[in-house]
Design a protein around this motif. Structure first.
Motif, PDB file in Angstrom:
ATOM      1  N   ILE A 136       0.856  -1.182   0.000  1.00 45.39           N
ATOM      2  CA  ILE A 136       0.000   0.000   0.000  1.00 45.39           C
ATOM      3  C   ILE A 136       0.892   1.231   0.000  1.00 45.39           C
ATOM      4  CG2 ILE A 136      -1.784   1.252   1.251  1.00 45.39           C
ATOM      5  CD1 ILE A 136      -2.622  -1.409   2.476  1.00 45.39           C
ATOM      6  N   ALA A 137       0.619   2.155  -0.892  1.00 47.00           N
ATOM      7  CA  ALA A 137       1.403   3.387  -0.987  1.00 47.00           C
ATOM      8  C   ALA A 137       1.226   4.223   0.280  1.00 47.00           C
ATOM      9  CB  ALA A 137       0.965   4.189  -2.199  1.00 47.00           C
ATOM     10  N   PRO A 138       2.259   4.973   0.674  1.00 48.16           N
ATOM     11  CA  PRO A 138       2.169   5.799   1.896  1.00 48.16           C
ATOM     12  C   PRO A 138       1.081   6.865   1.834  1.00 48.16           C
ATOM     13  CG  PRO A 138       4.436   5.659   1.116  1.00 48.16           C
ATOM     14  CD  PRO A 138       3.579   5.017   0.073  1.00 48.16           C
ATOM     15  N   ALA A 139       0.684   7.293   0.629  1.00 51.57           N
ATOM     16  CA  ALA A 139      -0.310   8.354   0.500  1.00 51.57           C
ATOM     17  C   ALA A 139      -1.746   7.850   0.676  1.00 51.57           C
ATOM     18  CB  ALA A 139      -0.171   9.019  -0.863  1.00 51.57           C
ATOM     19  N   VAL A 140      -1.944   6.540   0.737  1.00 46.87           N
ATOM     20  CA  VAL A 140      -3.286   5.972   0.866  1.00 46.87           C
ATOM     21  C   VAL A 140      -3.814   6.188   2.280  1.00 46.87           C
ATOM     22  CG1 VAL A 140      -4.610   3.829   0.845  1.00 46.87           C
ATOM     23  CG2 VAL A 140      -2.903   4.244  -0.914  1.00 46.87           C
TER      24      VAL A 140
ATOM     25  N   PRO B 216     -15.369   6.225  -3.659  1.00 43.12           N
ATOM     26  CA  PRO B 216     -14.802   4.905  -3.396  1.00 43.12           C
ATOM     27  C   PRO B 216     -13.732   4.500  -4.398  1.00 43.12           C
ATOM     28  CG  PRO B 216     -17.025   4.700  -4.264  1.00 43.12           C
ATOM     29  CD  PRO B 216     -16.774   6.155  -4.029  1.00 43.12           C
ATOM     30  N   HIS B 217     -13.642   5.216  -5.508  1.00 46.49           N
ATOM     31  CA  HIS B 217     -12.635   4.935  -6.532  1.00 46.49           C
ATOM     32  C   HIS B 217     -11.412   5.840  -6.395  1.00 46.49           C
ATOM     33  CE1 HIS B 217     -15.473   2.315  -8.541  1.00 46.49           C
ATOM     34  NE2 HIS B 217     -16.375   3.267  -8.409  1.00 46.49           N
ATOM     35  N   GLY B 218     -11.310   6.555  -5.272  1.00 47.53           N
ATOM     36  CA  GLY B 218     -10.230   7.514  -5.071  1.00 47.53           C
ATOM     37  C   GLY B 218      -8.904   6.914  -4.641  1.00 47.53           C
ATOM     38  N   GLY B 219      -8.865   5.609  -4.356  1.00 41.90           N
ATOM     39  CA  GLY B 219      -7.609   4.975  -3.982  1.00 41.90           C
ATOM     40  C   GLY B 219      -7.420   4.756  -2.492  1.00 41.90           C
ATOM     41  N   ASP B 220      -8.386   5.185  -1.671  1.00 42.18           N
ATOM     42  CA  ASP B 220      -8.277   4.982  -0.226  1.00 42.18           C
ATOM     43  C   ASP B 220      -8.836   3.613   0.160  1.00 42.18           C
ATOM     44  OD1 ASP B 220      -7.248   7.518   0.013  1.00 42.18           O
ATOM     45  OD2 ASP B 220      -9.164   8.434   0.525  1.00 42.18           O
ATOM     46  N   LEU B 221      -8.490   3.157   1.364  1.00 42.39           N
ATOM     47  CA  LEU B 221      -8.992   1.899   1.917  1.00 42.39           C
ATOM     48  C   LEU B 221     -10.169   2.196   2.837  1.00 42.39           C
ATOM     49  CD1 LEU B 221      -5.697   0.135   2.923  1.00 42.39           C
ATOM     50  CD2 LEU B 221      -7.469  -0.885   1.525  1.00 42.39           C
ATOM     51  N   TYR B 222     -11.231   1.394   2.729  1.00 45.02           N
ATOM     52  CA  TYR B 222     -12.400   1.543   3.588  1.00 45.02           C
ATOM     53  C   TYR B 222     -12.614   0.220   4.306  1.00 45.02           C
ATOM     54  CZ  TYR B 222     -13.033   5.676   0.776  1.00 45.02           C
ATOM     55  OH  TYR B 222     -12.819   6.871   0.145  1.00 45.02           O
ATOM     56  N   VAL B 223     -12.637   0.274   5.638  1.00 45.61           N
ATOM     57  CA  VAL B 223     -12.716  -0.936   6.456  1.00 45.61           C
ATOM     58  C   VAL B 223     -14.077  -0.980   7.145  1.00 45.61           C
ATOM     59  CG1 VAL B 223     -11.661  -2.241   8.341  1.00 45.61           C
ATOM     60  CG2 VAL B 223     -10.230  -0.837   6.846  1.00 45.61           C
ATOM     61  N   PHE B 224     -14.756  -2.132   7.015  1.00 45.82           N
ATOM     62  CA  PHE B 224     -16.059  -2.343   7.627  1.00 45.82           C
ATOM     63  C   PHE B 224     -15.980  -3.568   8.531  1.00 45.82           C
ATOM     64  CE2 PHE B 224     -16.592  -0.387   3.508  1.00 45.82           C
ATOM     65  CZ  PHE B 224     -17.409   0.686   3.798  1.00 45.82           C
TER      66      PHE B 224
ATOM     67  N   GLY C 283      -7.471   0.158  -6.034  1.00 47.19           N
ATOM     68  CA  GLY C 283      -6.036   0.398  -5.971  1.00 47.19           C
ATOM     69  C   GLY C 283      -5.323   0.250  -7.291  1.00 47.19           C
ATOM     70  N   VAL C 284      -4.170  -0.353  -7.218  1.00 47.80           N
ATOM     71  CA  VAL C 284      -3.225  -0.449  -8.313  1.00 47.80           C
ATOM     72  C   VAL C 284      -3.822  -1.104  -9.553  1.00 47.80           C
ATOM     73  CG1 VAL C 284      -0.984  -1.382  -8.970  1.00 47.80           C
ATOM     74  CG2 VAL C 284      -1.341  -0.548  -6.667  1.00 47.80           C
TER      75      VAL C 284
END
Length: 72
Positions: A4-8, A38-46, A60-61
């Motif tokens: 995972i990139a540091p900017a995520v 949701p397509h911005g590259g961030d992680l969402y945890v549920f 992601g990538v």
């Protein structure tokens, strides 16, 4: 391990989420609850109601929506 990139950024939903929800439904939840793309590259945890199941939504990538299920 998934690199995972540091900017995520990682966004964690508080409370519990219905784990029967699929990828599209979780993406809609991200748009409505977080007011994020949701397509911005961030992680969402549920987290499931019992706390033993996590779903992670990440665009992601590979440029396709990924849903990762993990039992704790």
């Amino acid at each position: 391990m998934i690199p995972i990139a540091p900017a995520v950024r990682v966004w964690i939903a508080t409370g519990h989420t219905d784990m029967r929800r699929g990828m599209n439904s979780l993406a809609l939840l991200v748009q409505e609850a977080f007011r994020r793309d949701p397509h911005g590259g961030d992680l969402y945890v549920f987290r499931g109601k019992s706390g033993k199941l996590l779903k992670i939504l990440w665009h992601g990538v590979l440029q396709s929506m990924k849903e990762v299920n993990n039992r704790i």
